[in-house]
Design a protein around this motif. Structure first.
Motif, PDB file in Angstrom:
ATOM      1  N   ASP A 256      19.719  -3.663   0.426  1.00  0.00           N
ATOM      2  CA  ASP A 256      20.111  -4.605  -0.619  1.00  0.00           C
ATOM      3  C   ASP A 256      19.763  -6.043  -0.282  1.00  0.00           C
ATOM      4  O   ASP A 256      19.878  -6.925  -1.139  1.00  0.00           O
ATOM      5  CB  ASP A 256      21.622  -4.511  -0.871  1.00  0.00           C
ATOM      6  N   ALA A 257      19.352  -6.298   0.942  1.00  0.00           N
ATOM      7  CA  ALA A 257      19.172  -7.693   1.373  1.00  0.00           C
ATOM      8  C   ALA A 257      17.879  -7.910   2.130  1.00  0.00           C
ATOM      9  O   ALA A 257      17.802  -8.772   2.990  1.00  0.00           O
ATOM     10  CB  ALA A 257      20.355  -8.110   2.247  1.00  0.00           C
ATOM     11  N   GLY A 258      16.859  -7.127   1.812  1.00  0.00           N
ATOM     12  CA  GLY A 258      15.601  -7.247   2.528  1.00  0.00           C
ATOM     13  C   GLY A 258      14.921  -8.587   2.293  1.00  0.00           C
ATOM     14  O   GLY A 258      15.146  -9.248   1.281  1.00  0.00           O
ATOM     15  N   ILE A 259      14.092  -8.980   3.237  1.00  0.00           N
ATOM     16  CA  ILE A 259      13.293 -10.194   3.116  1.00  0.00           C
ATOM     17  C   ILE A 259      11.821  -9.806   3.191  1.00  0.00           C
ATOM     18  O   ILE A 259      11.478  -8.634   3.302  1.00  0.00           O
ATOM     19  CB  ILE A 259      13.659 -11.219   4.212  1.00  0.00           C
ATOM     20  N   GLY A 260      10.931 -10.778   3.141  1.00  0.00           N
ATOM     21  CA  GLY A 260       9.510 -10.471   3.228  1.00  0.00           C
ATOM     22  C   GLY A 260       9.038  -9.680   2.028  1.00  0.00           C
ATOM     23  O   GLY A 260       9.425  -9.939   0.880  1.00  0.00           O
ATOM     24  N   LEU A 261       8.191  -8.682   2.274  1.00  0.00           N
ATOM     25  CA  LEU A 261       7.602  -7.905   1.191  1.00  0.00           C
ATOM     26  C   LEU A 261       8.658  -7.160   0.386  1.00  0.00           C
ATOM     27  O   LEU A 261       8.531  -6.998  -0.830  1.00  0.00           O
ATOM     28  CB  LEU A 261       6.575  -6.918   1.759  1.00  0.00           C
ATOM     29  N   SER A 262       9.724  -6.704   1.037  1.00  0.00           N
ATOM     30  CA  SER A 262      10.743  -5.943   0.310  1.00  0.00           C
ATOM     31  C   SER A 262      11.389  -6.781  -0.783  1.00  0.00           C
ATOM     32  O   SER A 262      11.681  -6.278  -1.876  1.00  0.00           O
ATOM     33  CB  SER A 262      11.812  -5.411   1.278  1.00  0.00           C
ATOM     34  N   ALA A 263      11.612  -8.071  -0.528  1.00  0.00           N
ATOM     35  CA  ALA A 263      12.198  -8.939  -1.547  1.00  0.00           C
ATOM     36  C   ALA A 263      11.248  -9.099  -2.731  1.00  0.00           C
ATOM     37  O   ALA A 263      11.691  -9.137  -3.887  1.00  0.00           O
ATOM     38  CB  ALA A 263      12.534 -10.295  -0.943  1.00  0.00           C
ATOM     39  N   GLU A 264       9.953  -9.167  -2.454  1.00  0.00           N
ATOM     40  CA  GLU A 264       8.977  -9.338  -3.535  1.00  0.00           C
ATOM     41  C   GLU A 264       8.865  -8.077  -4.385  1.00  0.00           C
ATOM     42  O   GLU A 264       8.758  -8.147  -5.613  1.00  0.00           O
ATOM     43  CB  GLU A 264       7.631  -9.724  -2.940  1.00  0.00           C
ATOM     44  N   VAL A 265       8.871  -6.913  -3.728  1.00  0.00           N
ATOM     45  CA  VAL A 265       8.822  -5.664  -4.476  1.00  0.00           C
ATOM     46  C   VAL A 265      10.083  -5.502  -5.320  1.00  0.00           C
ATOM     47  O   VAL A 265      10.024  -5.176  -6.514  1.00  0.00           O
ATOM     48  CB  VAL A 265       8.651  -4.460  -3.536  1.00  0.00           C
ATOM     49  N   ALA A 267      12.045  -7.700  -6.539  1.00  0.00           N
ATOM     50  CA  ALA A 267      12.077  -8.620  -7.674  1.00  0.00           C
ATOM     51  C   ALA A 267      11.298  -8.091  -8.868  1.00  0.00           C
ATOM     52  O   ALA A 267      11.636  -8.387 -10.021  1.00  0.00           O
ATOM     53  CB  ALA A 267      11.516  -9.977  -7.248  1.00  0.00           C
ATOM     54  N   GLN A 268      10.276  -7.292  -8.627  1.00  0.00           N
ATOM     55  CA  GLN A 268       9.460  -6.728  -9.695  1.00  0.00           C
ATOM     56  C   GLN A 268       9.948  -5.355 -10.149  1.00  0.00           C
ATOM     57  O   GLN A 268       9.848  -5.020 -11.325  1.00  0.00           O
ATOM     58  CB  GLN A 268       7.998  -6.632  -9.234  1.00  0.00           C
ATOM     59  N   SER A 269      10.416  -4.546  -9.196  1.00  0.00           N
ATOM     60  CA  SER A 269      10.834  -3.184  -9.524  1.00  0.00           C
ATOM     61  C   SER A 269      11.846  -2.683  -8.500  1.00  0.00           C
ATOM     62  O   SER A 269      11.452  -2.192  -7.434  1.00  0.00           O
ATOM     63  CB  SER A 269       9.624  -2.237  -9.555  1.00  0.00           C
ATOM     64  N   PRO A 270      13.138  -2.789  -8.796  1.00  0.00           N
ATOM     65  CA  PRO A 270      14.145  -2.263  -7.869  1.00  0.00           C
ATOM     66  C   PRO A 270      13.939  -0.781  -7.559  1.00  0.00           C
ATOM     67  O   PRO A 270      14.189  -0.336  -6.439  1.00  0.00           O
ATOM     68  CB  PRO A 270      15.464  -2.501  -8.611  1.00  0.00           C
ATOM     69  N   GLY A 271      13.459  -0.029  -8.545  1.00  0.00           N
ATOM     70  CA  GLY A 271      13.231   1.398  -8.321  1.00  0.00           C
ATOM     71  C   GLY A 271      12.138   1.654  -7.300  1.00  0.00           C
ATOM     72  O   GLY A 271      12.270   2.522  -6.428  1.00  0.00           O
ATOM     73  N   THR A 272      11.057   0.900  -7.380  1.00  0.00           N
ATOM     74  CA  THR A 272       9.981   1.044  -6.399  1.00  0.00           C
ATOM     75  C   THR A 272      10.471   0.633  -5.018  1.00  0.00           C
ATOM     76  O   THR A 272      10.157   1.283  -4.017  1.00  0.00           O
ATOM     77  CB  THR A 272       8.770   0.192  -6.806  1.00  0.00           C
ATOM     78  N   HIS A 273      11.226  -0.449  -4.965  1.00  0.00           N
ATOM     79  CA  HIS A 273      11.797  -0.896  -3.694  1.00  0.00           C
ATOM     80  C   HIS A 273      12.634   0.216  -3.055  1.00  0.00           C
ATOM     81  O   HIS A 273      12.512   0.504  -1.857  1.00  0.00           O
ATOM     82  CB  HIS A 273      12.658  -2.136  -3.939  1.00  0.00           C
ATOM     83  N   GLU A 274      13.459   0.861  -3.836  1.00  0.00           N
ATOM     84  CA  GLU A 274      14.302   1.934  -3.306  1.00  0.00           C
ATOM     85  C   GLU A 274      13.463   3.122  -2.848  1.00  0.00           C
ATOM     86  O   GLU A 274      13.772   3.763  -1.834  1.00  0.00           O
ATOM     87  CB  GLU A 274      15.316   2.363  -4.371  1.00  0.00           C
ATOM     88  N   ARG A 275      12.385   3.411  -3.568  1.00  0.00           N
ATOM     89  CA  ARG A 275      11.535   4.550  -3.196  1.00  0.00           C
ATOM     90  C   ARG A 275      10.773   4.269  -1.902  1.00  0.00           C
ATOM     91  O   ARG A 275      10.547   5.184  -1.104  1.00  0.00           O
ATOM     92  CB  ARG A 275      10.573   4.859  -4.341  1.00  0.00           C
ATOM     93  N   ILE A 276      10.376   3.017  -1.685  1.00  0.00           N
ATOM     94  CA  ILE A 276       9.759   2.685  -0.392  1.00  0.00           C
ATOM     95  C   ILE A 276      10.777   2.888   0.720  1.00  0.00           C
ATOM     96  O   ILE A 276      10.466   3.461   1.776  1.00  0.00           O
ATOM     97  CB  ILE A 276       9.232   1.239  -0.400  1.00  0.00           C
ATOM     98  N   HIS A 277      11.978   2.438   0.481  1.00  0.00           N
ATOM     99  CA  HIS A 277      13.017   2.603   1.492  1.00  0.00           C
ATOM    100  C   HIS A 277      13.285   4.079   1.764  1.00  0.00           C
ATOM    101  O   HIS A 277      13.468   4.492   2.912  1.00  0.00           O
ATOM    102  CB  HIS A 277      14.298   1.894   1.051  1.00  0.00           C
ATOM    103  N   ASP A 278      13.282   4.898   0.721  1.00  0.00           N
ATOM    104  CA  ASP A 278      13.445   6.346   0.901  1.00  0.00           C
ATOM    105  C   ASP A 278      12.346   6.902   1.804  1.00  0.00           C
ATOM    106  O   ASP A 278      12.605   7.752   2.671  1.00  0.00           O
ATOM    107  CB  ASP A 278      13.381   7.071  -0.445  1.00  0.00           C
ATOM    108  N   HIS A 322       1.904   2.104  -2.324  1.00  0.00           N
ATOM    109  CA  HIS A 322       0.851   1.766  -3.287  1.00  0.00           C
ATOM    110  C   HIS A 322       1.463   1.116  -4.527  1.00  0.00           C
ATOM    111  O   HIS A 322       0.992   0.076  -5.001  1.00  0.00           O
ATOM    112  CB  HIS A 322       0.077   3.014  -3.719  1.00  0.00           C
ATOM    113  N   ARG A 323       2.489   1.737  -5.039  1.00  0.00           N
ATOM    114  CA  ARG A 323       3.149   1.194  -6.231  1.00  0.00           C
ATOM    115  C   ARG A 323       3.798  -0.150  -5.896  1.00  0.00           C
ATOM    116  O   ARG A 323       3.817  -1.063  -6.730  1.00  0.00           O
ATOM    117  CB  ARG A 323       4.181   2.193  -6.742  1.00  0.00           C
ATOM    118  N   GLY A 324       4.329  -0.290  -4.665  1.00  0.00           N
ATOM    119  CA  GLY A 324       4.969  -1.541  -4.290  1.00  0.00           C
ATOM    120  C   GLY A 324       4.019  -2.724  -4.334  1.00  0.00           C
ATOM    121  O   GLY A 324       4.321  -3.765  -4.926  1.00  0.00           O
ATOM    122  N   LEU A 325       2.849  -2.580  -3.706  1.00  0.00           N
ATOM    123  CA  LEU A 325       1.884  -3.670  -3.752  1.00  0.00           C
ATOM    124  C   LEU A 325       1.378  -3.863  -5.180  1.00  0.00           C
ATOM    125  O   LEU A 325       1.152  -4.997  -5.622  1.00  0.00           O
ATOM    126  CB  LEU A 325       0.721  -3.405  -2.804  1.00  0.00           C
TER     127      LEU A 325
END
Length: 403
Positions: A256-265, A267-278, A322-325
């Motif tokens: 919930d509090a990532g920085i760097g690339l995770s914050a950017e992803v 901001a655009q798609s919380p779902g994609t962010h969660e899937r990267i974390h998965d 891939h989806r994150g970038l």
């Protein structure tokens, strides 16, 4: 690529013809960026708005996306929802294999560079010098950019290895960089962008916002590759690289509090962010499932079933990355369209896009050659119109629809 999903495109273009083709005159400073000319002056902040009737970029819509049956899903409340055995990652948060990874400090440096450069307007030469100091810290970002390989590309044949150089540093060998530039993407493509932009910014040449944007985009490309790479070497070289996978994405923070690339992803798609974390947690789960008392056997010592499970988790992560970038690039593309339609400065936005988007091109070509051509043609433009970029969003969504 193993995944195929139903998807409703989030970009509506009923009247692209309403946006004139004025790519040669719409943004002259963006044109100088495309040629690598760092001597151009600062871009005007206002200009003539383009006629953008009919161009609408709607929010990201991933409602039709579904996980694969083989995916690891640690955020599920029901362990039966996935086929993976119970493991250390199931309840979260991320559990370190070893101590604090060095990658965590690199993301702190990324954040410091961001504050000095692209999170402010018109950074000074002194800002670029301070940012470069962060970049060149011992064992920091530069040390890894200079040798980063793209593991999506075939490896360098052992016949071309320098026997005096470690296996993971073969891209520091100049002849390999020249002969295998797609594999040695760090020194061949990313590092030159960074070196040129830092030098121009420190010298006070050209538009500082463009130089800052190029640094931003190039570092995002580097981080995207690094997460994927560390997930592999977590299995093939040292288990501690699982921690680097997590740290390169989150900066050592929670989901919930990532920085760097995770914050950017995010901001655009919380779902994609969660899937990267998965996906990161899948690789960590696999690593724990293969633990032998106090040791972590490497991939070549494991059973075919254990190897298959790793490949499932690594592929899950790869698809989400891939989806994150793509969503980060997509967000910048929307910002470019908005600026073009309002007659606002956009050369710096374009500089960010073309410093990061090429990182997706290889995968795009493997998935969909026709839409990949649309993108490669777009990245080659100096100053595209809003219509050009809008068509690129359509192609990007078609290639990378789901995490």
């Amino acid at each position: 690529m193993k995944r195929r999903h139903l998807f409703t495109f989030a970009l509506v273009l009923p009247a692209l013809a309403g946006c004139p083709d004025n790519s040669s005159t719409s943004d002259t400073d963006a044109a100088t960026e495309g040629t690598g000319d760092n001597t151009a002056g600062t871009e005007p902040t206002t200009g003539t708005p383009e006629n953008c009737d009919g161009i609408t970029v709607s929010p990201v819509d991933e409602s039709a996306c579904m996980p694969e049956a083989s995916d690891y899903m640690p955020r599920s409340n029901n362990s039966a929802d996935d086929s993976w055995p119970a493991c250390v990652s199931d309840m979260g948060p991320y559990t370190l294999v070893a101590g604090t990874p060095g990658a965590q400090a690199r993301i702190v440096a990324y954040e410091n560079i961001a504050d000095l450069l692209w999170r402010k307007s018109s950074p000074t030469p002194e800002d670029f010098t301070a940012a470069r100091d962060e970049y060149v810290i011992a064992e920091g970002l530069e040390s890894r950019v200079s040798r980063r390989e793209d593991l999506h590309v075939d490896p360098i044949p052992m016949s071309d290895w320098d026997p005096q150089v470690d296996s993971d540093k073969q891209c520091t060998v100049a002849s390999n960089v020249t002969k295998y530039p797609e594999r040695c993407v760090g020194p061949a493509s990313i590092q030159p962008i960074l070196d040129e932009a830092f030098a121009a910014g420190q010298a006070g040449e050209g538009d500082p916002d463009i130089h800052a944007a190029r640094i931003h985009g190039a570092l995002d490309w580097f981080l995207y590759l690094s997460i994927y790479k560390e997930a592999n070497t977590c299995a093939t070289e040292t288990a501690e690289d699982c921690d680097a996978t997590w740290a390169y994405y989150t900066g050592g923070q929670s989901i919930d509090a990532g920085i760097g690339l995770s914050a950017e992803v995010k901001a655009q798609s919380p779902g994609t962010h969660e899937r990267i974390h998965d996906g990161i947690m899948a690789v960590r789960c696999w690593r724990e499932l293969t633990k032998d008392v106090d040791t972590y056997p490497l991939l070549d010592a494991l059973t075919p079933e254990q190897v298959d499970l790793f490949e499932q988790g690594w592929e899950q992560l790869d698809q989400a990355l891939h989806r994150g970038l793509a969503v980060v690039v997509r967000g910048n593309m929307k910002a470019y369209i908005d600026a073009a339609c309002a007659g606002e400065a956009r050369a710096a936005i374009w500089a960010d896009i073309i410093a990061s988007a090429p990182g997706l091109q290889g995968e795009a070509a493997r998935r969909d050659s026709a839409n990949a051509k649309v993108l490669s043609d777009l990245w080659a433009m100096d100053a595209p119109t809003a219509a050009d970029v809008a068509a690129g969003v359509v192609a990007l969504d078609a290639i990378f629809p789901c995490p």
